[in-house]
Design a protein around this motif. Structure first.
Motif, PDB file in Angstrom:
ATOM      1  N   GLY A 459       0.673  -1.097   0.035  1.00 36.68           N
ATOM      2  CA  GLY A 459      -0.108  -0.237   0.121  1.00 36.68           C
ATOM      3  C   GLY A 459       0.831   1.147  -0.129  1.00 36.68           C
ATOM      4  O   GLY A 459       0.426   2.391  -0.037  1.00 36.68           O
ATOM      5  N   GLY A 460       2.287   1.041  -0.288  1.00 38.36           N
ATOM      6  CA  GLY A 460       3.044   2.208  -0.328  1.00 38.36           C
ATOM      7  C   GLY A 460       3.486   2.991   1.159  1.00 38.36           C
ATOM      8  O   GLY A 460       4.272   4.024   1.001  1.00 38.36           O
ATOM      9  N   VAL A 461       3.393   2.096   2.173  1.00 39.94           N
ATOM     10  CA  VAL A 461       3.965   2.610   3.369  1.00 39.94           C
ATOM     11  C   VAL A 461       5.709   2.448   3.446  1.00 39.94           C
ATOM     12  O   VAL A 461       5.930   1.092   3.132  1.00 39.94           O
ATOM     13  CB  VAL A 461       3.306   1.723   4.634  1.00 39.94           C
ATOM     14  N   LYS A 462       6.272   3.474   3.516  1.00 32.58           N
ATOM     15  CA  LYS A 462       7.920   3.193   3.343  1.00 32.58           C
ATOM     16  C   LYS A 462       8.638   2.877   4.557  1.00 32.58           C
ATOM     17  O   LYS A 462       9.756   2.760   4.299  1.00 32.58           O
ATOM     18  CB  LYS A 462       8.227   4.663   2.956  1.00 32.58           C
ATOM     19  N   ALA A 463       7.921   2.793   5.919  1.00 33.68           N
ATOM     20  CA  ALA A 463       8.735   2.832   6.926  1.00 33.68           C
ATOM     21  C   ALA A 463       9.346   1.423   6.922  1.00 33.68           C
ATOM     22  O   ALA A 463       8.792   0.528   6.183  1.00 33.68           O
ATOM     23  CB  ALA A 463       7.611   2.758   8.111  1.00 33.68           C
ATOM     24  N   SER A 464      10.526   1.213   8.012  1.00 32.54           N
ATOM     25  CA  SER A 464      11.052  -0.266   7.915  1.00 32.54           C
ATOM     26  C   SER A 464      10.059  -1.033   8.943  1.00 32.54           C
ATOM     27  O   SER A 464       9.259  -0.372   9.816  1.00 32.54           O
ATOM     28  CB  SER A 464      12.260   0.259   8.565  1.00 32.54           C
ATOM     29  N   MET A 465      10.058  -2.271   8.736  1.00 36.57           N
ATOM     30  CA  MET A 465       9.188  -2.945   9.420  1.00 36.57           C
ATOM     31  C   MET A 465      10.146  -4.308   9.981  1.00 36.57           C
ATOM     32  O   MET A 465      10.950  -4.889   9.307  1.00 36.57           O
ATOM     33  CB  MET A 465       8.103  -3.542   8.380  1.00 36.57           C
ATOM     34  N   ARG A 466       9.596  -4.737  11.412  1.00 34.78           N
ATOM     35  CA  ARG A 466      10.089  -5.747  11.677  1.00 34.78           C
ATOM     36  C   ARG A 466       9.083  -6.814  12.554  1.00 34.78           C
ATOM     37  O   ARG A 466       8.208  -6.196  12.942  1.00 34.78           O
ATOM     38  CB  ARG A 466      11.215  -5.314  13.001  1.00 34.78           C
ATOM     39  N   ILE A 467       9.101  -7.982  12.510  1.00 37.08           N
ATOM     40  CA  ILE A 467       8.183  -8.882  12.814  1.00 37.08           C
ATOM     41  C   ILE A 467       8.753  -9.479  14.172  1.00 37.08           C
ATOM     42  O   ILE A 467      10.024  -9.876  14.629  1.00 37.08           O
ATOM     43  CB  ILE A 467       7.985 -10.121  12.057  1.00 37.08           C
ATOM     44  N   VAL A 468       7.974  -9.492  15.351  1.00 35.71           N
ATOM     45  CA  VAL A 468       8.519  -9.640  16.547  1.00 35.71           C
ATOM     46  C   VAL A 468       7.565 -10.794  17.172  1.00 35.71           C
ATOM     47  O   VAL A 468       5.943 -10.264  17.253  1.00 35.71           O
ATOM     48  CB  VAL A 468       8.495  -8.383  17.529  1.00 35.71           C
ATOM     49  N   GLU A 469       7.968 -11.550  17.612  1.00 39.01           N
ATOM     50  CA  GLU A 469       7.273 -12.669  18.445  1.00 39.01           C
ATOM     51  C   GLU A 469       8.340 -13.674  19.491  1.00 39.01           C
ATOM     52  O   GLU A 469       9.290 -13.564  19.275  1.00 39.01           O
ATOM     53  CB  GLU A 469       6.597 -13.704  17.200  1.00 39.01           C
ATOM     54  N   GLU A 470       7.427 -14.694  20.126  1.00 46.76           N
ATOM     55  CA  GLU A 470       8.551 -15.570  21.006  1.00 46.76           C
ATOM     56  C   GLU A 470       8.989 -16.432  19.926  1.00 46.76           C
ATOM     57  O   GLU A 470       8.694 -16.586  18.611  1.00 46.76           O
ATOM     58  CB  GLU A 470       7.514 -16.334  21.777  1.00 46.76           C
ATOM     59  N   ALA A 471       9.844 -17.315  20.346  1.00 47.53           N
ATOM     60  CA  ALA A 471      10.850 -18.120  19.552  1.00 47.53           C
ATOM     61  C   ALA A 471      10.015 -19.141  18.538  1.00 47.53           C
ATOM     62  O   ALA A 471      10.111 -18.927  17.352  1.00 47.53           O
ATOM     63  CB  ALA A 471      11.909 -18.941  20.380  1.00 47.53           C
ATOM     64  N   GLU A 472       8.790 -19.956  18.981  1.00 48.34           N
ATOM     65  CA  GLU A 472       8.392 -20.920  18.375  1.00 48.34           C
ATOM     66  C   GLU A 472       7.246 -20.146  17.336  1.00 48.34           C
ATOM     67  O   GLU A 472       7.223 -20.451  16.065  1.00 48.34           O
ATOM     68  CB  GLU A 472       7.523 -21.965  19.056  1.00 48.34           C
ATOM     69  N   PRO A 473       6.686 -19.135  17.795  1.00 46.70           N
ATOM     70  CA  PRO A 473       5.771 -18.422  16.824  1.00 46.70           C
ATOM     71  C   PRO A 473       6.386 -17.788  15.655  1.00 46.70           C
ATOM     72  O   PRO A 473       6.145 -17.638  14.647  1.00 46.70           O
ATOM     73  CB  PRO A 473       4.817 -17.515  17.625  1.00 46.70           C
ATOM     74  N   LEU A 474       7.717 -17.222  16.071  1.00 40.30           N
ATOM     75  CA  LEU A 474       8.558 -16.589  15.162  1.00 40.30           C
ATOM     76  C   LEU A 474       9.004 -17.416  14.052  1.00 40.30           C
ATOM     77  O   LEU A 474       9.051 -17.034  13.013  1.00 40.30           O
ATOM     78  CB  LEU A 474       9.797 -15.889  15.928  1.00 40.30           C
ATOM     79  N   SER A 475       9.582 -18.694  14.511  1.00 37.70           N
ATOM     80  CA  SER A 475       9.710 -19.758  13.621  1.00 37.70           C
ATOM     81  C   SER A 475       8.690 -20.141  12.546  1.00 37.70           C
ATOM     82  O   SER A 475       9.052 -20.072  11.321  1.00 37.70           O
ATOM     83  CB  SER A 475      10.026 -20.963  14.321  1.00 37.70           C
ATOM     84  N   ALA A 476       7.488 -19.975  13.007  1.00 37.40           N
ATOM     85  CA  ALA A 476       6.192 -20.328  12.132  1.00 37.40           C
ATOM     86  C   ALA A 476       6.027 -19.169  11.164  1.00 37.40           C
ATOM     87  O   ALA A 476       5.689 -19.201   9.891  1.00 37.40           O
ATOM     88  CB  ALA A 476       5.032 -20.604  12.826  1.00 37.40           C
ATOM     89  N   LEU A 477       6.411 -17.808  11.771  1.00 38.75           N
ATOM     90  CA  LEU A 477       5.971 -16.675  10.885  1.00 38.75           C
ATOM     91  C   LEU A 477       7.486 -16.733   9.739  1.00 38.75           C
ATOM     92  O   LEU A 477       7.348 -16.377   8.504  1.00 38.75           O
ATOM     93  CB  LEU A 477       6.171 -15.386  11.741  1.00 38.75           C
ATOM     94  N   ARG A 478       8.352 -17.118  10.045  1.00 38.50           N
ATOM     95  CA  ARG A 478       9.589 -17.231   9.243  1.00 38.50           C
ATOM     96  C   ARG A 478       9.214 -18.105   7.974  1.00 38.50           C
ATOM     97  O   ARG A 478       9.668 -17.744   6.815  1.00 38.50           O
ATOM     98  CB  ARG A 478      11.023 -17.673   9.722  1.00 38.50           C
ATOM     99  N   ARG A 479       8.778 -18.994   8.347  1.00 40.17           N
ATOM    100  CA  ARG A 479       8.422 -20.120   7.284  1.00 40.17           C
ATOM    101  C   ARG A 479       7.342 -19.947   6.490  1.00 40.17           C
ATOM    102  O   ARG A 479       7.254 -20.201   5.246  1.00 40.17           O
ATOM    103  CB  ARG A 479       8.114 -21.493   7.908  1.00 40.17           C
ATOM    104  N   ALA A 480       6.289 -18.983   7.197  1.00 35.21           N
ATOM    105  CA  ALA A 480       5.372 -18.341   6.111  1.00 35.21           C
ATOM    106  C   ALA A 480       5.592 -17.139   5.347  1.00 35.21           C
ATOM    107  O   ALA A 480       4.873 -16.838   4.368  1.00 35.21           O
ATOM    108  CB  ALA A 480       4.179 -18.296   6.886  1.00 35.21           C
TER     109      ALA A 480
END
Length: 593
Positions: A459-480
């Motif tokens: 949608g054109g938002v230029k900000a830098s973005m970071r995904i934050v979660e606990e270890a196992e949820p973060l692993s799932a998000l990395r895979r996805a």
């Protein structure tokens, strides 16, 4: 759903008028509609973009109100999206635009005339039969367009008469270079249409009755596999597609990323036909069935019984051996499933039944019995004791909360991430909000974190973005992360704004408050993307509300509930903006001491 396969569009309610009606074949009627609301227009002080349906299989939701007031049936339109409110008379049907002429502000829809009795078909067919110039038609959409991968060498398009408008449009507009083959079943050769092809293309018409599964399957089986990297698009009667899914995925080896197989309609129990739509919303009392078939089906899926017989009939003893169980233990399960058509007998052997085929080939159908949601349903067995003890049924049966459960295993969190993909269609509305202009650094958590990150970026938002979660949820998000371009971290650090996307739904009230309190110390701004009211198009909303109660101890949360929780955690609501489908974007700031 794979987010990378779709481009979302703003959800806009439009009213157009019939301009022309013509019969393309004895079984196909084309209705051309037009009007200023196909261009950029203003309603109630809000300006909406012009209609756009860029892909050949885009579909819009036509809205009807048989016997009622259409004003009661149409959704509520906000500046950012739509919300479906309860309606006694609403009926909706999805249709593919056959042709869109932006200059003339016109779009045409082709309606299959299945029946000779004008009152026997569904509401869309009945409307098309009686449509006259000047008649109004209300619709919403399209909500998204399919993105076909760039590596496709050949397209194969398969369908019945209901798919002809999309197939014809594909050949006319050619969204993919390279040859294309089409296999189309029709009940009468007079239903054939002239389709624009070029060298290397082919169109095969097969005579078959509507919904004839065997004829449809045979027609597809006679077709050679795609040459090179293939993409298969198919649309027909829902049950007729079951065997096709298996053929495409297993026999041809086409990955799900390169296939799009959609049920366009279904055969009703009364032997009539109708376009695919929402489930029956009749309020007449229904007999309460036994939970035993549900439990037997769940056991069969977990044991691998259905997959074991999917390749062909199996002897009971051989089947028990392959599953490493005793025949005496598996026989009662088989017998129950024979009664409900999950299995059938082929002589003395066990084979997949009619309903079982759907479970074998449709991942969404399996999820009803073998998924995190199914586990939540199972936990309802202890609901009476749980509410008495003021706990969730999930915690009562497992001695842990749903949040702690999914946070301890990436494969369980995977299911929340998959479910959150449905928010993809609301991202254009989210990205348009002016609140993003003041941020250069955004941290995002929750099952829908990837959806939000991709949606803001698109949608054109230029900000830098970071995904934050606990270890196992973060692993799932990395895979996805199909795009592979995200920054990930396990700890929240100070940033311009923090976003929690669908992060409250799987937490208890205490866990929501605790999580928000942790963030109030390190954030000056927090944004929640959460559901705050039911979607009236979801005919299972009542059932799902009970499952939610069992999972986290409270019914689905309302705007009032969200305000109560955020206030208890030290936050104040600055703005709350509806995005559509009952989902809000809620902007928070720390409460002053």
């Amino acid at each position: 759903m794979n987010r990378s396969r779709y481009r979302a569009h703003p959800l806009v309610l439009r009213c157009v008028q019939v301009r022309r009606v013509e019969d393309i074949t004895p079984r196909m009627r084309r209705v051309t509609v037009g009007g200023p609301q196909l261009g950029e227009f203003t309603r109630d002080g809000m300006t909406f973009p012009a209609f756009d349906a860029p892909m050949f299989d885009d579909h819009v939701k036509l809205i009807f109100a048989p016997g009622g007031d259409i004003a009661d049936a149409v959704p509520h339109q906000s500046e950012n999206g739509i919300d479906w409110r309860p309606s006694e008379h609403r009926e909706t049907r999805d249709y593919t635009p056959h042709h869109h002429d932006p200059a003339a502000l016109e779009v045409s829809f082709d309606f299959v005339v299945h029946t000779s009795d004008r009152h026997a078909g569904g509401p869309a067919e009945a409307w098309a039969r009686s449509a006259q110039p000047g008649d109004d038609l209300w619709f919403v959409g399209p909500k998204a367009s399919t993105i076909i991968p760039d590596d496709v060498d050949e397209m194969i398009l398969i369908g019945d008469e209901t798919a002809v408008p999309a197939i014809d449009r594909f050949f006319t507009e050619r969204p993919v270079d390279g040859p294309a083959r089409a296999i189309i079943t029709i009940s009468d050769y007079r239903a054939r249409q002239d389709i624009l092809t070029r060298t290397g293309d082919s169109v095969t018409w097969v005579l078959a009755e509507p919904g004839d599964r065997d004829a449809f399957t045979a027609a597809v089986a006679s077709v050679p596999a795609p040459r090179g990297v293939g993409y298969v698009w198919a649309a027909a009667e829902s049950r007729a597609l079951l065997a096709l899914r298996r053929h495409v995925n297993r026999d041809w080896g086409i990955p799900k990323s390169h296939s799009d197989i959609t049920g366009y309609w279904h055969i009703r129990d009364d032997h009539g036909v109708d376009a695919v739509a929402e489930a029956d919303t009749s309020t007449s009392p229904a007999e309460i069935g036994s939970p035993v078939p549900w439990l037997a089906t769940r056991a069969a899926l977990k044991l691998g019984l259905l997959d074991a017989v999917a390749a062909g009939p199996r002897d009971r003893g051989e089947l028990a051996d392959s599953l490493n169980v005793a025949a005496a233990q598996i026989d009662p399960v088989i017998n129950v499933l024979l009664d409900v058509a999950v299995l059938r007998l082929d002589g003395d052997k066990v084979a997949v039944g009619e309903y079982g085929e759907r479970l074998v080939d449709d991942d969404h159908a399996r999820e009803e019995f073998d998924s995190l949601y199914a586990d939540q349903v199972l936990a309802l067995a202890g609901l009476a004791d749980a509410v008495t003890a003021r706990r969730s049924a999930w915690e009562h049966s497992t001695d842990t909360t749903l949040r702690r459960h999914v946070a301890s295993a990436a494969d369980r969190y995977d299911e929340l991430v998959d479910e959150a993909d449905g928010l993809t269609f609301l991202m254009p509305a989210l990205a348009r909000l002016p609140l993003w202009r003041g941020y250069s650094d955004i941290s995002i958590g929750g099952p829908a974190a990837l959806v939000v990150a991709d949606g803001l970026r698109d949608g054109g938002v230029k900000a830098s973005m970071r995904i934050v979660e606990e270890a196992e949820p973060l692993s799932a998000l990395r895979r996805a992360d199909s795009q592979g371009d995200k920054d990930f971290g396990e700890e929240w650090t100070r940033t311009d704004v923090m976003v929690l996307a669908s992060a409250c739904e799987h937490r208890t009230d205490d866990e929501v408050i605790g999580h928000l309190r942790e963030l109030v110390e390190i954030a000056d701004s927090l944004i929640l993307v959460e559901s705050t009211e039911p979607d009236a198009l979801n005919t299972r909303a009542t059932e799902m509300a009970l499952v939610h109660l069992g999972a986290v101890g409270v019914p689905p949360r309302t705007q009032v509930d969200i305000e109560r929780l955020t206030t208890a955690a030290g936050w104040s609501i600055v703005t709350s903006t509806p995005l559509g489908w009952g989902v809000d974007c809620i902007e928070l700031t720390p409460t002053e001491s």
